[in-house]
Design an enzyme around this catalytic site. Structure first.
Site, PDB file in Angstrom:
ATOM      1  CB  SER A  35      -0.916  -0.116   1.241  1.00 63.16           C
ATOM      2  OG  SER A  35      -1.859  -0.986   1.124  1.00 63.16           O
ATOM      3  CB  ALA A  59       2.573  -3.825  13.950  1.00 69.29           C
ATOM      4  CB  CYS A  69      -3.814  -0.961   7.467  1.00 66.76           C
ATOM      5  SG  CYS A  69      -2.381  -1.587   8.197  1.00 66.76           S
ATOM      6  CE  LYS A  77      -6.256  -6.666   1.841  1.00 70.08           C
ATOM      7  NZ  LYS A  77      -4.966  -7.033   1.712  1.00 70.08           N
ATOM      8  N   GLY A  86      -2.867 -15.331   7.928  1.00 65.97           N
ATOM      9  CA  GLY A  86      -2.510 -16.587   7.789  1.00 65.97           C
ATOM     10  C   GLY A  86      -3.774 -17.694   8.176  1.00 65.97           C
ATOM     11  N   GLY A 142      -0.891 -14.335   0.731  1.00 68.49           N
ATOM     12  CA  GLY A 142       0.149 -13.418   1.451  1.00 68.49           C
ATOM     13  C   GLY A 142       1.035 -14.379   2.309  1.00 68.49           C
TER      14      GLY A 142
HETATM   15  C1  FMN Z   1       3.662  -8.330   6.438  1.00 65.56           C
HETATM   16  C2  FMN Z   1       2.679  -8.017   5.739  1.00 65.56           C
HETATM   17  C3  FMN Z   1       2.133  -6.852   5.351  1.00 65.56           C
HETATM   18  C4  FMN Z   1       1.040  -6.434   5.004  1.00 65.56           C
HETATM   19  N1  FMN Z   1       0.661  -5.197   4.312  1.00 65.56           N
HETATM   20  C5  FMN Z   1      -0.323  -4.930   3.541  1.00 65.56           C
HETATM   21  C6  FMN Z   1      -0.473  -3.674   3.054  1.00 65.56           C
HETATM   22  O1  FMN Z   1       0.289  -2.720   2.786  1.00 65.56           O
HETATM   23  N2  FMN Z   1      -1.651  -3.437   2.361  1.00 65.56           N
HETATM   24  C7  FMN Z   1      -2.745  -4.253   2.634  1.00 65.56           C
HETATM   25  O2  FMN Z   1      -3.919  -3.789   2.071  1.00 65.56           O
HETATM   26  N3  FMN Z   1      -2.603  -5.456   3.111  1.00 65.56           N
HETATM   27  C8  FMN Z   1      -1.413  -5.676   3.903  1.00 65.56           C
HETATM   28  N4  FMN Z   1      -1.216  -6.982   4.521  1.00 65.56           N
HETATM   29  C9  FMN Z   1      -2.410  -7.833   4.474  1.00 65.56           C
HETATM   30  C10 FMN Z   1      -2.449  -8.925   3.168  1.00 65.56           C
HETATM   31  O3  FMN Z   1      -2.626  -8.283   1.882  1.00 65.56           O
HETATM   32  C11 FMN Z   1      -3.490  -9.843   3.380  1.00 65.56           C
HETATM   33  O4  FMN Z   1      -4.973  -9.333   3.324  1.00 65.56           O
HETATM   34  C12 FMN Z   1      -3.799 -10.618   4.706  1.00 65.56           C
HETATM   35  O5  FMN Z   1      -2.291 -10.961   5.160  1.00 65.56           O
HETATM   36  C13 FMN Z   1      -4.567 -11.914   4.748  1.00 65.56           C
HETATM   37  O6  FMN Z   1      -3.846 -12.729   4.002  1.00 65.56           O
HETATM   38  P1  FMN Z   1      -3.026 -14.003   4.050  1.00 65.56           P
HETATM   39  O7  FMN Z   1      -3.338 -14.651   5.151  1.00 65.56           O
HETATM   40  O8  FMN Z   1      -2.879 -14.687   3.083  1.00 65.56           O
HETATM   41  O9  FMN Z   1      -1.579 -13.437   4.602  1.00 65.56           O
HETATM   42  C14 FMN Z   1      -0.134  -7.292   4.971  1.00 65.56           C
HETATM   43  C15 FMN Z   1       0.300  -8.440   5.499  1.00 65.56           C
HETATM   44  C16 FMN Z   1       1.371  -9.124   5.891  1.00 65.56           C
HETATM   45  C17 FMN Z   1       1.623 -10.215   6.555  1.00 65.56           C
END
Ligand code: FMN
Ligand code: FAD
Ligand code: FES
Lengths: 279, 301
Positions: free
Chosen positions: B45, B69, B130, B164, B215, B263
């Protein structure tokens, strides 16, 4: 029990030089030590202060200890340096690939190897020196410092390699006057090395990489980038398409020569690309 | 067999994309993710000014996921776009979704305008959710504000606008509002506000105390959200949250997602996770005698 970090107790502290300190850390749970190898790193958490990466220069399962040597550069390392025996630090890891040893299959025991360290970059090379000399390979070590006030580990390394140690200082206050790169250039005229390892300031590593590549000497170098997650998800430590915390911090010459950012750019905590200046 | 899916004007070779914030702070990694098999990649983002993010520690490894975070650390939109232009040829062949975060409506609009002008992206994803950056959280709580952002952004761009969303109590109202005001798709869900305490250090681990849980821990929640949104809206949905195995992909498609994002699984399996998921999905379709992946979408309703 939820446990996110290994709790380590500082058992001894040593001032190595003007700005460099060592702590020996004891762990009740030695699991964190079992996966250590030269060149891997751990994340040190000082609650309420900071978390940052360090590469232990010594680790031993039997005594359940690890030794960290670090230079004071900012708040985190300053806080760590001000800590004393009895106090606790919190550690996660180890992370990263580490040095590959032996680097080449069929490595003949007589073929000379070279290790080059600059400043505090010498610390992560110590376990490597230890492993290599244990296998009694012909090892040369070149260490570069700014001045005699900044030197450390000289005696330790001398004990391992004796006369094969070359010390340089920029101001000539100890050893050869000049940089480690100059000393290596001279050494390469006299000796043919089959492999080299290095860690130190990136401009130094970059010049060495060029020199060693020109001579056709394969090598591995430990690089530094800003580490946030150490798990390979956040992207903070990326160099070109490689994650320093996963695919590094040690890169070999075949990867190094493909890195357009090596020697030229690092990244700030925000991810902004910033030129690396040779000081 | 066809794995092709379409979300607004975006046609993808298969439904599995890289989620925002995963290695997306540098264009070089986006190219690598695409080459490794992701069908589209979402940037970290981007904000109007560069952000260092929160001080370390910013992540905790859990048995069932991650708590992060990072705090929207990013080089800022102008620096990011400048770096994209350096590798313009490679990027132009890749479906890139630019994710945008802001603290004010004007910031979302300005970022959207800058990205649209450069012509590098194929879609925008407005991060309204976020979980650990207070300013962006407000947008997901307030349907009026969410609608205003989407409307204002749509006015300055011809790119499709994905929104989102995260886990919020009035999610249906928020989605209703953004759909009415021009959203082309909904991405759900962002990580979920959570925390951990280290009992030896006797302190919360994250410097910012709260972070976002991602996760496998959040998969059933994300799946429920997609299922519920599919029941209530006819807009394309992009499912995200805990997808680690091909079975998870199939579940999300059956719940109603047209595509999914991955992710946290990248940290365990690396970028090869994309090929593994695609292969698993293909085998499942073969076994079930399905010719078109779109036939799976919403099948469980
Ligand atoms: C390290 C990290 C950084 C993330 N940064 C963003 C971000 O900048 N913008 C956003 O919309 N989501 C961000 N997310 C959320 C992911 O895009 C996703 O919505 C969330 O992790 C759930 O998916 P997952 O379980 O496959 O990781 C971040 C997640 C992680 C783990
Ligand atoms: C894999 C690896 C191994 C390292 N091993 C050693 C070692 O054995 N001994 C040693 O003295 N130093 C080592 N370093 C460098 C060390 O991590 C930094 O000096 C330290 O983080 C500075 O922290 P600070 O809080 O004192 O500085 P700050 O005031 O926070 O920052 C000063 C500078 O330190 C560097 N830095 C700060 N935080 C980080 C971070 N999270 N990741 C990377 N760099 C950072 C940046 O260049 C920054 O500009 C290593 C770095 C890496 C990446
Ligand atoms: S520090 Fe390497 S990816 Fe996060």
């Amino acid at each position: 029990m939820a446990r996110y970090y290994f709790k380590g107790i500082i058992t001894s502290k040593k001032k190595e030089s003007e700005n460099v300190f060592s702590h020996t850390i004891f762990f009740e749970d030695n699991k964190i030590l079992r996966k250590m190898k030269p060149g891997r790193f751990v994340m040190i958490w000082l609650p309420g202060c900071d978390e940052f990466p360090l590469s232990p220069l010594f680790y031993d399962i039997t005594s359940s200890t690890m030794r960290l040597t670090f230079k004071i550069v900012g708040l985190g390392t300053k806080a760590l340096a001000s800590m004393n025996p009895g106090q606790a630090i919190f550690v996660r890891g180890p992370y990263g690939n580490g040095f590959a040893i032996p680097p080449i299959t069929g490595l003949s025991r007589e073929k000379p190897l070279l290790i080059v360290g600059g400043g505090v970059g010498i610390a992560p090379l110590l376990p490597l020196i230890h492993v290599i000399t244990k296998n009694s390979l012909d090892l040369h070590v070149v260490c570069g410092f700014r001045s005699i006030l900044d030197t450390f580990f000289v005696d330790e390394i001398y004990r391992f390699v004796g006369e094969n140690l070359t010390i340089t200082t920029d101001d000539g206050s100890m050893g050869i006057k000049g940089t480690a790169v100059n000393a290596v250039r001279e050494l390469l005229k006299r000796k043919h090395f089959s492999y080299a390892f290095a860690c130190g300031p990136e401009p130094m590593l970059f010049k060495l990489h060029k020199m060693l590549s020109y001579k056709g000497i394969p090598h591995q170098m430990l690089l530094e980038r800003y580490v946030k997650c150490a798990l390979g998800v956040c992207g903070s430590c990326v160099i070109d398409g490689f994650r320093l915390c996963k695919e590094g911090p040690v890169f070999d010459n075949t990867v190094l020569k493909r890195l357009s950012e090596f020697g030229c750019f690092k990244r700030l905590p925000s991810g902004i690309k910033e030129p690396i200046v040779d000081s | 067999m066809s794995l092709r899916v379409t979300i607004a004007s975006l046609t993808l070779r298969h439904p599995i994309m890289l989620a925002s914030g995963i290695l997306g702070t540098t264009p070089s990694m986006l190219i690598k993710a695409y080459k490794s098999g992701a069908s589209a990649v979402v940037t970290k983002s981007l904000t109007i000014n560069p952000r260092n993010g929160n001080p370390n520690p910013v992540i905790v490894e859990l048995r069932y996921g991650l708590l992060n975070a990072i705090g929207l650390a990013n080089p800022g939109v102008e620096n990011y776009l400048a770096e994209c232009l350096e590798v313009k040829d490679d990027l132009s062949r890749i479906p890139i979704v630019f994710s945008i975060a802001g603290t004010k409506i004007e910031e979302y609009v300005e970022i959207a305008r800058l990205i649209s002008e450069r012509g590098l992206g194929r879609a925008l994803e407005l991060n309204l959710s976020c979980p650990h950056v207070q300013e962006t959280r407000l947008f997901t709580e307030d349907p009026k504000l969410a609608a205003q952002v989407v409307k204002s952004v749509c006015d300055v761009t011809s790119l499709p606008v994905f929104v989102k969303v995260g886990l919020s109590t009035n999610l249906i109202d928020v989605v209703n509002a953004v759909v009415k005001h021009g959203a082309s798709a909904i991405t759900a869900i962002n990580s979920v506000r959570a925390m951990v305490i280290d009992i030896n250090a006797k302190k919360p681990v994250l410097s910012s105390v709260y972070g976002g849980l991602s996760g496998p821990a959040i998969k059933p929640i994300a799946l429920r959200v997609i299922y519920e949104l599919y029941e209530n809206f006819s807009i394309p949905l992009i499912g995200v949250g805990g997808i680690t195995k091909w079975q998870d992909v199939v579940e999300f498609l059956m719940a109603g997602a047209s595509a999914v994002q991955v992710g946290t699984a990248v940290y365990k399996r690396g970028f090869r996770v994309f090929k593994e998921l695609v292969r698993g999905l293909q085998r499942y379709m073969e076994k079930e005698g399905l010719k078109d992946v779109r036939d799976l979408v919403g099948l469980a309703h």
